[in-house]
Design a protein around this motif. Structure first.
Motif, PDB file in Angstrom:
ATOM      1  N   GLY A 141       1.199  -1.227   0.519  1.00 25.77           N
ATOM      2  CA  GLY A 141      -0.191   0.007  -0.209  1.00 25.77           C
ATOM      3  C   GLY A 141       1.286   0.833   0.353  1.00 25.77           C
ATOM      4  O   GLY A 141       1.966   1.069  -0.080  1.00 25.77           O
ATOM      5  N   PRO A 142      -0.220   2.212  -0.134  1.00 29.35           N
ATOM      6  CA  PRO A 142       1.325   3.515  -0.144  1.00 29.35           C
ATOM      7  C   PRO A 142       1.869   3.882   1.462  1.00 29.35           C
ATOM      8  O   PRO A 142       1.889   3.226   2.778  1.00 29.35           O
ATOM      9  CB  PRO A 142       0.232   4.839   0.336  1.00 29.35           C
ATOM     10  N   PRO A 143       3.250   4.039   0.861  1.00 32.92           N
ATOM     11  CA  PRO A 143       3.917   4.800   1.683  1.00 32.92           C
ATOM     12  C   PRO A 143       3.857   5.164   3.134  1.00 32.92           C
ATOM     13  O   PRO A 143       3.034   6.169   3.281  1.00 32.92           O
ATOM     14  CB  PRO A 143       5.156   4.643   1.244  1.00 32.92           C
ATOM     15  N   ILE A 144       4.708   5.164   4.502  1.00 33.38           N
ATOM     16  CA  ILE A 144       4.110   5.839   5.013  1.00 33.38           C
ATOM     17  C   ILE A 144       5.062   7.420   4.642  1.00 33.38           C
ATOM     18  O   ILE A 144       5.742   7.910   4.622  1.00 33.38           O
ATOM     19  CB  ILE A 144       4.813   5.467   6.721  1.00 33.38           C
ATOM     20  N   PRO A 145       4.185   8.747   5.115  1.00 29.66           N
ATOM     21  CA  PRO A 145       4.512   9.641   4.513  1.00 29.66           C
ATOM     22  C   PRO A 145       5.336   9.698   5.524  1.00 29.66           C
ATOM     23  O   PRO A 145       5.973   9.740   6.996  1.00 29.66           O
ATOM     24  CB  PRO A 145       3.353  10.598   5.158  1.00 29.66           C
ATOM     25  N   ALA A 146       6.260  10.731   4.982  1.00 27.51           N
ATOM     26  CA  ALA A 146       7.782  11.397   5.461  1.00 27.51           C
ATOM     27  C   ALA A 146       7.825  11.900   6.714  1.00 27.51           C
ATOM     28  O   ALA A 146       8.747  11.796   8.168  1.00 27.51           O
ATOM     29  CB  ALA A 146       8.779  11.990   4.802  1.00 27.51           C
ATOM     30  N   GLN A 147       6.750  12.966   6.639  1.00 28.88           N
ATOM     31  CA  GLN A 147       6.003  13.719   7.900  1.00 28.88           C
ATOM     32  C   GLN A 147       5.730  13.487   8.976  1.00 28.88           C
ATOM     33  O   GLN A 147       5.503  13.787  10.150  1.00 28.88           O
ATOM     34  CB  GLN A 147       5.479  15.001   7.162  1.00 28.88           C
ATOM     35  N   LEU A 148       5.078  11.602   8.858  1.00 24.98           N
ATOM     36  CA  LEU A 148       4.610  11.139  10.535  1.00 24.98           C
ATOM     37  C   LEU A 148       5.639  10.116  11.284  1.00 24.98           C
ATOM     38  O   LEU A 148       5.956   9.944  11.893  1.00 24.98           O
ATOM     39  CB  LEU A 148       3.323  10.223   9.906  1.00 24.98           C
ATOM     40  N   MET A 149       7.224   9.786  10.015  1.00 20.72           N
ATOM     41  CA  MET A 149       7.939   9.393  10.616  1.00 20.72           C
ATOM     42  C   MET A 149       8.444   9.203  11.803  1.00 20.72           C
ATOM     43  O   MET A 149       8.310   8.721  12.697  1.00 20.72           O
ATOM     44  CB  MET A 149       9.019   9.169   9.529  1.00 20.72           C
ATOM     45  N   PRO A 150       8.800  10.824  12.375  1.00 17.82           N
ATOM     46  CA  PRO A 150       9.075  10.881  13.727  1.00 17.82           C
ATOM     47  C   PRO A 150       8.221  11.315  14.302  1.00 17.82           C
ATOM     48  O   PRO A 150       8.471  10.650  15.999  1.00 17.82           O
ATOM     49  CB  PRO A 150       9.934  12.307  13.575  1.00 17.82           C
ATOM     50  N   LEU A 151       7.312  10.587  14.203  1.00 17.48           N
ATOM     51  CA  LEU A 151       6.137  11.097  15.024  1.00 17.48           C
ATOM     52  C   LEU A 151       5.468   9.353  15.493  1.00 17.48           C
ATOM     53  O   LEU A 151       4.370   9.427  15.863  1.00 17.48           O
ATOM     54  CB  LEU A 151       4.469  11.398  14.916  1.00 17.48           C
ATOM     55  N   LEU A 152       6.013   8.152  14.000  1.00 14.29           N
ATOM     56  CA  LEU A 152       5.345   7.377  13.979  1.00 14.29           C
ATOM     57  C   LEU A 152       4.696   6.446  15.234  1.00 14.29           C
ATOM     58  O   LEU A 152       3.769   5.860  15.697  1.00 14.29           O
ATOM     59  CB  LEU A 152       5.754   6.203  13.139  1.00 14.29           C
ATOM     60  N   PHE A 153       5.409   6.258  16.747  1.00 11.96           N
ATOM     61  CA  PHE A 153       5.466   5.968  17.830  1.00 11.96           C
ATOM     62  C   PHE A 153       5.070   6.896  18.699  1.00 11.96           C
ATOM     63  O   PHE A 153       5.807   6.770  20.168  1.00 11.96           O
ATOM     64  CB  PHE A 153       6.536   4.850  18.078  1.00 11.96           C
ATOM     65  N   GLU A 154       4.884   8.223  18.716  1.00  7.94           N
ATOM     66  CA  GLU A 154       3.771   8.221  20.264  1.00  7.94           C
ATOM     67  C   GLU A 154       2.362   8.618  19.100  1.00  7.94           C
ATOM     68  O   GLU A 154       2.053   8.460  18.154  1.00  7.94           O
ATOM     69  CB  GLU A 154       4.657   9.776  19.481  1.00  7.94           C
ATOM     70  N   PRO A 155       1.925   8.580  20.748  1.00  9.62           N
ATOM     71  CA  PRO A 155       0.556   8.793  21.049  1.00  9.62           C
ATOM     72  C   PRO A 155       0.275   9.616  20.050  1.00  9.62           C
ATOM     73  O   PRO A 155      -0.033  10.744  20.426  1.00  9.62           O
ATOM     74  CB  PRO A 155       0.287   8.104  22.405  1.00  9.62           C
ATOM     75  N   PHE A 156      -1.522   9.280  19.710  1.00  8.66           N
ATOM     76  CA  PHE A 156      -2.039  10.731  19.271  1.00  8.66           C
ATOM     77  C   PHE A 156      -1.371  11.602  18.092  1.00  8.66           C
ATOM     78  O   PHE A 156      -1.696  12.118  18.865  1.00  8.66           O
ATOM     79  CB  PHE A 156      -2.636  11.513  20.740  1.00  8.66           C
TER      80      PHE A 156
END
Length: 397
Positions: free
Chosen positions: A329-344
């Motif tokens: 499927g679509p790759p994870i957006p680059a701007q989300l990567m630093p936040l991926l394992f943070e809640p909310f």
């Protein structure tokens, strides 16, 4: 009687340990027998601290009529006022304040806080003349006034910190109550809903009714997962991370297989390809590792392609257990990567989907508690692959 609105100011001055010494030094430098710190506002003159050797009659909390004081004028022009012999002074021989209070010598220095707020004055008075022409007297008292102002600023900062700390303690208490509600008050009726769904399923053969029962059960399962995730978030943020109970497990592969089957039953439209080749004697918390896999699978199902299978692999490699979940499927957006394992953080990155965005946070915390790591690689060609690694055996310090 002093208005309660000045109690905090009086207490702030009283809390400055240097004030009694400063007042004593003011008397020593000037030769005058009364020194005080006064709070001066648009409407009030209030004594905050006093060193009185002439029995002038003021004590902390007492007030003078504002207009009867020279401090009223100092508040407006913010400049020191000094005279050593009022009856011979060209201006103050006619001023109402020396006449009202029988003063011959007077010195008053404005106390101005760092934010520019006029607090009041550091003053000294006497009924007899004093030699106040020496410039060092005004300079020394000005330094004393600045010291008082800085101490008041420090006191205010400390007070704000204490208020914030009290608020944090209250928030901690409310958080504990919140955990208790999640742990008992919500899970108990939810268990009753699931048990009722199981009972209804045994009492009917009607296809439409069975479909409704299945929907109720699936919704209860999702609610249960959400409650457990929020409960784990609260536990983790209260200190020490998510708790785990590690033990030697001989059938971790079987446990993960059961988890995979549960997710499969909840998402019959998704195809799973799996290889679970795990050794015996793995030192872990099997329920937490199962929860971690469930969260990774839930993420893959929610955000991956519905037309391509999800691949699950688990094996031992160099004394580590490696568990991976891959979806297309679509790759994870680059701007989300630093936040991926943070809640909310899903909404912060413009992502949409069910839940609160706690699944990956909980998964990463579980792996961290096992002294391991959780990483992700996401490309258009290879898809998105989460890889969890943790030591297979007990690690001795």
């Amino acid at each position: 009687m002093t208005s309660p609105e000045f109690s905090q100011d009086i207490n702030a001055v009283q809390a400055i340990e240097a004030v009694p010494v400063i007042l004593s030094m003011v008397k020593h430098y000037t030769g005058m027998r009364f020194a005080a710190v006064a709070r001066v506002t648009e409407k009030n003159w209030v004594t905050c601290a006093v060193d009185d050797s002439i029995e002038f009659g003021l004590k902390p909390g007492d007030e003078l009529v504002l207009e009867s004081t020279i401090c009223h004028e100092i508040r407006q022009h913010r400049k020191p006022v000094i005279f050593g012999h009022a009856s011979e002074h060209p201006v103050f021989s006619l001023h109402h304040t020396p006449r009202t209070y029988g003063l011959e010598s007077y010195i008053s220095i404005p106390i101005v806080k760092a934010n520019g707020e006029f607090f009041g004055t550091l003053c000294a008075i006497d009924s007899v003349p004093a030699h106040l022409d020496e410039p060092s007297i005004a300079q020394t008292l000005t330094l004393f006034a600045q010291l008082i102002a800085m101490s008041l600023d420090t006191h205010n900062t400390l007070h704000s910190t204490q208020v914030a700390l009290a608020s944090a303690h209250e928030q901690g208490r409310l958080r504990e109550q919140f955990v208790a509600v999640l742990g008992h008050d919500l899970r108990t009726p939810l268990s009753a809903v699931r048990m009722s769904a199981d009972l209804l399923e045994t009492k009917t053969t009607d296809k439409r009714s069975l479909k409704l029962v299945s929907a109720i059960r699936n919704s209860a399962i999702r609610m249960g997962v959400l409650i457990e995730n929020v409960l784990d978030l609260a536990r983790g943020r209260m200190g020490g991370g998510i708790p785990i109970k590690r033990q030697l497990v001989d059938d971790l592969g079987h446990t993960l297989g059961l988890t995979l089957n549960e997710v499969q039953s909840s998402h019959p439209h998704v195809t799973f390809i799996h290889s679970l080749e795990l050794p015996s004697g793995v030192y872990c918390d099997p329920l937490r590792i199962s929860q971690m896999l469930s969260n990774l699978l839930g993420n893959a199902v929610t955000h991956g392609s519905t037309t391509t299978p999800v691949t699950v692999e688990a094996h031992a490699l160099n004394d580590e257990i490696v568990i991976s979940v891959t979806n297309q499927g679509p790759p994870i957006p680059a701007q989300l990567m630093p936040l991926l394992f943070e809640p909310f953080t899903r909404s912060e990155a413009g992502q949409h989907g069910e839940g609160l965005g706690l699944g990956l946070y909980i998964a990463s915390q579980i792996v961290t508690a096992h002294n391991g790591t959780l990483n992700v690689v996401s490309t258009p060609e290879a898809g998105t692959c989460f890889v969890a690694r943790f030591p297979a055996k007990l690690q001795w310090a």
